[in-house]
Design a protein around this motif. Structure first.
Motif, PDB file in Angstrom:
ATOM      1  N   TYR A  37      -0.185  16.372  -2.388  1.00  0.00           N
ATOM      2  CA  TYR A  37       0.615  15.154  -2.495  1.00  0.00           C
ATOM      3  C   TYR A  37       0.538  14.617  -3.922  1.00  0.00           C
ATOM      4  O   TYR A  37      -0.417  14.867  -4.662  1.00  0.00           O
ATOM      5  N   GLN A  39       1.258  10.786  -5.984  1.00  0.00           N
ATOM      6  CA  GLN A  39       1.547   9.373  -5.812  1.00  0.00           C
ATOM      7  C   GLN A  39       2.164   8.820  -7.086  1.00  0.00           C
ATOM      8  O   GLN A  39       1.555   8.868  -8.155  1.00  0.00           O
ATOM      9  N   PRO A  93       3.566   5.550  -9.267  1.00  0.00           N
ATOM     10  CA  PRO A  93       3.045   4.169  -9.386  1.00  0.00           C
ATOM     11  C   PRO A  93       3.629   3.230  -8.342  1.00  0.00           C
ATOM     12  O   PRO A  93       4.843   3.179  -8.143  1.00  0.00           O
ATOM     13  N   LYS A  94       2.734   2.553  -7.672  1.00  0.00           N
ATOM     14  CA  LYS A  94       3.092   1.515  -6.697  1.00  0.00           C
ATOM     15  C   LYS A  94       3.957   2.040  -5.561  1.00  0.00           C
ATOM     16  O   LYS A  94       4.761   1.311  -4.986  1.00  0.00           O
ATOM     17  N   GLN A  95       3.788   3.308  -5.259  1.00  0.00           N
ATOM     18  CA  GLN A  95       4.499   3.885  -4.121  1.00  0.00           C
ATOM     19  C   GLN A  95       3.512   4.608  -3.230  1.00  0.00           C
ATOM     20  O   GLN A  95       2.351   4.771  -3.563  1.00  0.00           O
ATOM     21  N   SER A  96       3.994   5.033  -2.072  1.00  0.00           N
ATOM     22  CA  SER A  96       3.127   5.794  -1.191  1.00  0.00           C
ATOM     23  C   SER A  96       3.121   7.257  -1.639  1.00  0.00           C
ATOM     24  O   SER A  96       3.806   7.627  -2.585  1.00  0.00           O
ATOM     25  N   LEU A  97       2.366   8.066  -0.951  1.00  0.00           N
ATOM     26  CA  LEU A  97       2.261   9.472  -1.322  1.00  0.00           C
ATOM     27  C   LEU A  97       3.558  10.219  -1.052  1.00  0.00           C
ATOM     28  O   LEU A  97       4.286   9.910  -0.122  1.00  0.00           O
ATOM     29  N   PHE A 141      -1.211  10.683  -9.867  1.00  0.00           N
ATOM     30  CA  PHE A 141      -2.386  10.893  -9.022  1.00  0.00           C
ATOM     31  C   PHE A 141      -2.033  11.977  -8.018  1.00  0.00           C
ATOM     32  O   PHE A 141      -1.069  11.850  -7.271  1.00  0.00           O
ATOM     33  N   ILE A 168      -3.374  14.467  -4.864  1.00  0.00           N
ATOM     34  CA  ILE A 168      -4.412  14.539  -3.842  1.00  0.00           C
ATOM     35  C   ILE A 168      -4.091  15.647  -2.864  1.00  0.00           C
ATOM     36  O   ILE A 168      -2.927  15.893  -2.549  1.00  0.00           O
ATOM     37  N   ARG A 171      -6.663  12.177 -11.089  1.00  0.00           N
ATOM     38  CA  ARG A 171      -5.799  11.374 -11.957  1.00  0.00           C
ATOM     39  C   ARG A 171      -5.494  12.204 -13.198  1.00  0.00           C
ATOM     40  O   ARG A 171      -6.385  12.495 -13.977  1.00  0.00           O
ATOM     41  N   ASN A 212      -3.189  -2.887  -2.502  1.00  0.00           N
ATOM     42  CA  ASN A 212      -2.065  -2.428  -1.698  1.00  0.00           C
ATOM     43  C   ASN A 212      -2.665  -1.622  -0.551  1.00  0.00           C
ATOM     44  O   ASN A 212      -3.608  -0.849  -0.745  1.00  0.00           O
ATOM     45  N   PHE A 216      -2.129   0.749   3.124  1.00  0.00           N
ATOM     46  CA  PHE A 216      -1.215   1.676   3.793  1.00  0.00           C
ATOM     47  C   PHE A 216      -1.843   2.197   5.084  1.00  0.00           C
ATOM     48  O   PHE A 216      -3.054   2.323   5.197  1.00  0.00           O
ATOM     49  N   TYR A 233      -1.091   5.701   7.325  1.00  0.00           N
ATOM     50  CA  TYR A 233      -0.344   6.945   7.441  1.00  0.00           C
ATOM     51  C   TYR A 233      -0.668   7.606   8.777  1.00  0.00           C
ATOM     52  O   TYR A 233      -1.746   7.415   9.337  1.00  0.00           O
ATOM     53  N   LEU A 291       4.255   7.983   6.221  1.00  0.00           N
ATOM     54  CA  LEU A 291       3.923   6.575   6.063  1.00  0.00           C
ATOM     55  C   LEU A 291       4.340   5.800   7.304  1.00  0.00           C
ATOM     56  O   LEU A 291       5.494   5.868   7.732  1.00  0.00           O
ATOM     57  N   LYS A 318       3.162  -0.328   5.146  1.00  0.00           N
ATOM     58  CA  LYS A 318       2.427  -0.657   3.933  1.00  0.00           C
ATOM     59  C   LYS A 318       2.460  -2.163   3.703  1.00  0.00           C
ATOM     60  O   LYS A 318       3.381  -2.847   4.168  1.00  0.00           O
ATOM     61  N   PHE A 329       2.089  -4.829   0.473  1.00  0.00           N
ATOM     62  CA  PHE A 329       1.926  -5.075  -0.958  1.00  0.00           C
ATOM     63  C   PHE A 329       1.668  -6.557  -1.197  1.00  0.00           C
ATOM     64  O   PHE A 329       0.816  -6.935  -1.992  1.00  0.00           O
ATOM     65  N   ASN A 379      -5.113   1.168  -2.424  1.00  0.00           N
ATOM     66  CA  ASN A 379      -5.264   1.302  -3.860  1.00  0.00           C
ATOM     67  C   ASN A 379      -5.263  -0.080  -4.483  1.00  0.00           C
ATOM     68  O   ASN A 379      -4.535  -0.971  -4.061  1.00  0.00           O
ATOM     69  N   ASN A 409      -3.745   3.055  -9.590  1.00  0.00           N
ATOM     70  CA  ASN A 409      -2.900   3.751  -8.626  1.00  0.00           C
ATOM     71  C   ASN A 409      -3.617   4.834  -7.846  1.00  0.00           C
ATOM     72  O   ASN A 409      -3.005   5.522  -7.050  1.00  0.00           O
ATOM     73  N   ASP A 410      -4.906   5.030  -8.065  1.00  0.00           N
ATOM     74  CA  ASP A 410      -5.618   6.056  -7.319  1.00  0.00           C
ATOM     75  C   ASP A 410      -5.832   5.587  -5.894  1.00  0.00           C
ATOM     76  O   ASP A 410      -6.508   4.599  -5.649  1.00  0.00           O
ATOM     77  N   MET A 411      -5.290   6.303  -4.966  1.00  0.00           N
ATOM     78  CA  MET A 411      -5.351   5.901  -3.564  1.00  0.00           C
ATOM     79  C   MET A 411      -6.627   6.434  -2.926  1.00  0.00           C
ATOM     80  O   MET A 411      -6.999   7.580  -3.126  1.00  0.00           O
TER      81      MET A 411
END
Lengths: 115, 113
Positions: free
Chosen positions: A36, A38, A40-44, A91, A93, A111, B32, B34, B36, B46, B49, B51, B94, B99-101
């Motif tokens: 996956y 990711q 910025p500021k979104q889901s995977l 990022f 994963i 990262r 943030n 989530f 899944y 998903l 979520k 925010f 995250n 942004n590292d989840m």
């Protein structure tokens, strides 16, 4: 419990170089691994699904020649970002599923920063 | 660094039972959040979520989650589960400026028909 080791956790590389990310299942055999990304500021976003011993299945819009996935053994899958560009900074994963698809375990993520 | 705890490893319910899966995180700043779901043989999807805004978030397939900042929790709920909800559920966090989840260990839900 099942453990997936993802390495490296952080990497900075120069534009035009290649970077390899490893995803290793430590105590189980992972027949299927998911990669996956990711934004910025979104889901995977799923990039690709790899099954041991066969070619990865890439999602639409993911360049297979740029994101090389190898799943040569039941415990290791690698993602190689070739000729990296700054827009590849993200990022990444992995997730591994056990034999008979019983349970999923995530790596800790990587990262990637391309400068 | 943030971390995520899912306390229930395996939950078994009968159809029509109500569901609540716990998720707690450790991070003092803005996050943030989530949830899944991963069905057998499929990749992650998903569910919902958070925010900002209303802490009660509605997702797909009748799921909802409530963000309780004081408890560092983001529990997932569904009033009446179906057999087709059998899957593995992951909570993820995250930090707002990172942004590292980070994922919880997952909760396997088995719904008996």
């Amino acid at each position: 419990g099942a453990v997936v080791s993802q390495h490296p956790s952080r990497v900075i590389c120069k534009s035009g170089t290649s970077v390899k990310i490893e995803c290793r299942s430590l105590d189980f055999q992972a027949t299927t691994m998911f990669w996956y990304r990711q934004f910025p500021k979104q889901s995977l976003m799923l990039m690709a699904t790899s099954n041991e011993g066969s070619k990865a299945t890439y999602e639409q819009g993911v360049e297979k020649d740029k994101f090389l996935i190898n799943h040569a053994s039941l415990t290791l899958s690698t993602l190689t970002v070739t000729s990296a560009h700054p827009e590849d900074s993200s990022f990444y994963i992995c997730s591994a599923s056990q034999v008979n698809l019983r349970g999923y375990t995530f790596g800790s993520g990587t990262r990637l920063t391309v400068v | 660094a943030q971390s995520v705890s899912q306390h229930n490893h395996h939950v078994i319910l009968s159809e029509a039972a109500s569901l609540e899966l716990g998720c707690n995180y450790s991070y003092g700043g803005t996050v943030n959040l989530f949830w899944y779901v991963q069905y057998p043989g499929q990749h992650l999807q998903l569910l919902l979520k958070y925010f900002s805004g209303d802490p009660l978030v509605k997702g797909i397939k009748g799921f909802e989650a409530e963000f309780i900042k004081s408890k560092f929790s983001f529990n997932l709920r569904k009033p009446s589960v179906q057999w087709s909800d059998t899957a593995e559920y992951f909570c993820a966090v995250n930090a707002y400026n990172n942004n590292d989840m980070r994922f919880g260990a997952g909760t396997r839900l088995t719904v008996k028909p």
